[in-house]
Design an enzyme around this catalytic site. Structure first.
Site, PDB file in Angstrom:
ATOM      1  N   LYS A 198      43.532  38.758  40.198  1.00  0.00           N
ATOM      2  CA  LYS A 198      43.507  39.694  39.067  1.00  0.00           C
ATOM      3  C   LYS A 198      44.895  40.292  38.927  1.00  0.00           C
ATOM      4  O   LYS A 198      45.622  40.421  39.917  1.00  0.00           O
ATOM      5  CB  LYS A 198      42.489  40.804  39.351  1.00  0.00           C
ATOM      6  CG  LYS A 198      42.061  41.548  38.115  1.00  0.00           C
ATOM      7  CD  LYS A 198      41.115  40.698  37.300  1.00  0.00           C
ATOM      8  CE  LYS A 198      40.137  41.454  36.498  1.00  0.00           C
ATOM      9  NZ  LYS A 198      38.966  40.613  36.167  1.00  0.00           N
TER      10      LYS A 198
HETATM   11  N1  GLU Z   1      38.794  38.496  32.893  1.00  0.00           N
HETATM   12  C1  GLU Z   1      37.627  37.685  32.944  1.00  0.00           C
HETATM   13  C2  GLU Z   1      36.789  38.027  34.164  1.00  0.00           C
HETATM   14  O1  GLU Z   1      36.872  39.099  34.696  1.00  0.00           O
HETATM   15  C3  GLU Z   1      37.929  36.214  32.793  1.00  0.00           C
HETATM   16  C4  GLU Z   1      38.797  35.620  33.860  1.00  0.00           C
HETATM   17  C5  GLU Z   1      39.228  34.189  33.566  1.00  0.00           C
HETATM   18  O2  GLU Z   1      38.828  33.620  32.564  1.00  0.00           O
HETATM   19  O3  GLU Z   1      40.005  33.679  34.381  1.00  0.00           O
HETATM   20  O4  GLU Z   1      35.952  37.259  34.580  1.00  0.00           O
END
Ligand code: GLU
Length: 421
Positions: free
Chosen positions: A111
């Site tokens: 993240k």
């Molecule tokens: N931000 C989204 C999540 O928390 C998508 C992450 C992604 O597609 O890599 O799952």
């Protein structure tokens, strides 16, 4: 009554770690692996210099945490928000590891975040922040390493700038370096709707367990960003009755059902659902306690806590947001028999279609929307069934079952890969 002080102080990282420990105990995970899986693989902190429109230089703090690379490249979104902290990103990165493992896609978790207030930034400033942030973390990302995606306050345009910056540095276009891009730039059909669609898929499965159907099932959605608005639209079109929607500025309820298409038009104009004429206004905090069958928090963390969990009326909770429920609230909901579809399953539609996007980019061959949706359904229904079965067999709630299943999969990879010394 609000969240208790202890809950306010408990970060996403602490909640995720507490859930990890509970699942690891049940799995009787050995101490070494437990230590290894509990902490992130790598944490990157950058300070990004940006020329602001007013002619002065500002410095923005940015993070990227890669929690696990055990099952493949790490994967996860980038959020832009004023209250981003390293600890929050660390917790959310771990959640991504478990999420990818729950739906069994070949990624680890990551993240990222930049501390900024996108509402106060011009388009040019946003672009300069995005490009410099990407350049600062460039050595650690890429299709085989770590693949960013959208998250809170980041969208297809920001992903396009990230992909372009990465491509400019490596001197050729690498569409698979980032997911959640615009359709004509290597994006996938169905990606924009994917998280909301996934929420509906698991909600359908939960209803089936209660012998119920979509028709007239009352839903309240908290949050009207990409996840909340798409979930509300798709569920409205599929026969659910959306009886309440809220965002940070305000909320609106209508027991006869909201006209979600009109609400979308309103929010596109007004930039909020507040003031929508097709329902009664309501305080956004109170919306979680209104009469409904399904509650779908799709905004932010820790909104269901010890102070309001006992007043949640829904019998099904579908966690569209990451970490919307505190561990204390978990216990209250469990005791009250609320069927919880945990975040790492409920909102996994986004990363699942990100995986499809990455596959399509690497193949240079693009699928129809039907193909994407069909494959998404297959994956999420299988994961739902796995978790419910696992929970029943091990006598644990859905959340701990999801963690156990995920940890077991990651542990398998780590045991077989061994430790490189
Ligand atoms: N931000 C989204 C999540 O928390 C998508 C992450 C992604 O597609 O890599 O799952």
């Amino acid at each position: 009554m609000g969240a208790t002080d202890a809950e306010k102080e408990q970060s996403v990282y602490e909640s995720t770690a507490a859930r990890f420990d509970a699942a690891a105990d049940k799995l009787k995970l050995d101490d070494g692996l437990r230590k290894y899986m509990r902490c992130p693989n790598r944490e990157i902190i950058v300070h990004i210099p940006v020329e602001m429109d007013r002619g002065e230089l500002d410095i923005f703090d940015g993070y990227r945490v890669q929690h696990s690379l055990a099952r493949g490249p790490s994967k996860g979104g980038i959020r832009f928000a004023p209250n981003v902290t390293l600890d929050e990103i660390r917790g959310l990165a771990a959640e991504m590891t478990w999420k990818c493992a729950v739906v069994n896609i070949p990624f680890g978790g990551a993240k990222g975040g930049v501390v900024c207030d996108p509402e106060k930034l011009s388009r040019g400033e946003l672009e300069r922040i995005t490009r410099r942030y990407t350049a600062e973390i460039l050595d650690y990302i890429g299709p085989e390493r770590d693949v960013p995606a959208p998250d809170m306050n980041t969208d297809e345009q920001i992903m396009a700038w990230m992909m372009d910056t990465y491509s400019m540095h490596v001197r050729h276009t690498v569409t698979a370096s980032v997911t959640g891009k615009p359709l004509d730039l290597g994006g996938s059909r169905g990606r924009r709707e994917a998280t909301g669609r996934g929420c509906m898929i698991v909600c359908d499965q939960a209803l089936k367990r209660f012998g119920r159907t979509r028709d007239g099932t009352r839903v309240i959605v908290q949050g009207f960003g990409n996840v909340g608005s798409q979930a509300a639209r798709l569920m409205h079109e599929a026969g659910y009755k959306i009886v309440g929607v809220a965002d940070v500025h305000g909320g609106v309820v209508n027991s006869r059902g909201l006209d979600v298409h009109a609400l979308l038009d309103h929010s596109r104009e007004a930039k909020t659902v507040k003031g929508f004429a097709g329902g009664e206004p309501i305080d956004p905090e109170e919306i979680l306690e209104q009469e409904c069958d399904v509650l779908l928090p799709a905004a932010t963390e820790n909104v269901i806590h010890g102070g309001n969990a006992a007043r949640v009326k829904a019998s099904i909770l579908v966690e569209g947001a990451n970490s919307p429920t505190t561990p204390h609230a978990d216990e209250i909901l469990f005791d009250r028999g609320v069927f919880v579809v945990p975040d790492i399953l409920a909102n996994a539609g986004g990363v699942t279609v990100s995986y499809f996007e990455w596959v399509q980019d690497r193949q240079g061959y693009f699928w129809s929307e039907n193909d994407v949706n069909r494959r998404l359904r297959r994956i999420q229904v299988a994961a739902f069934d796995d978790i419910v079965r696992y929970g029943k067999n091990h006598k644990v709630n859905n959340r701990i079952a999801a963690y156990m299943l995920a940890i077991d999969r990651v542990a398998f990879s780590l045991r077989h890969r061994g430790i490189y010394a």
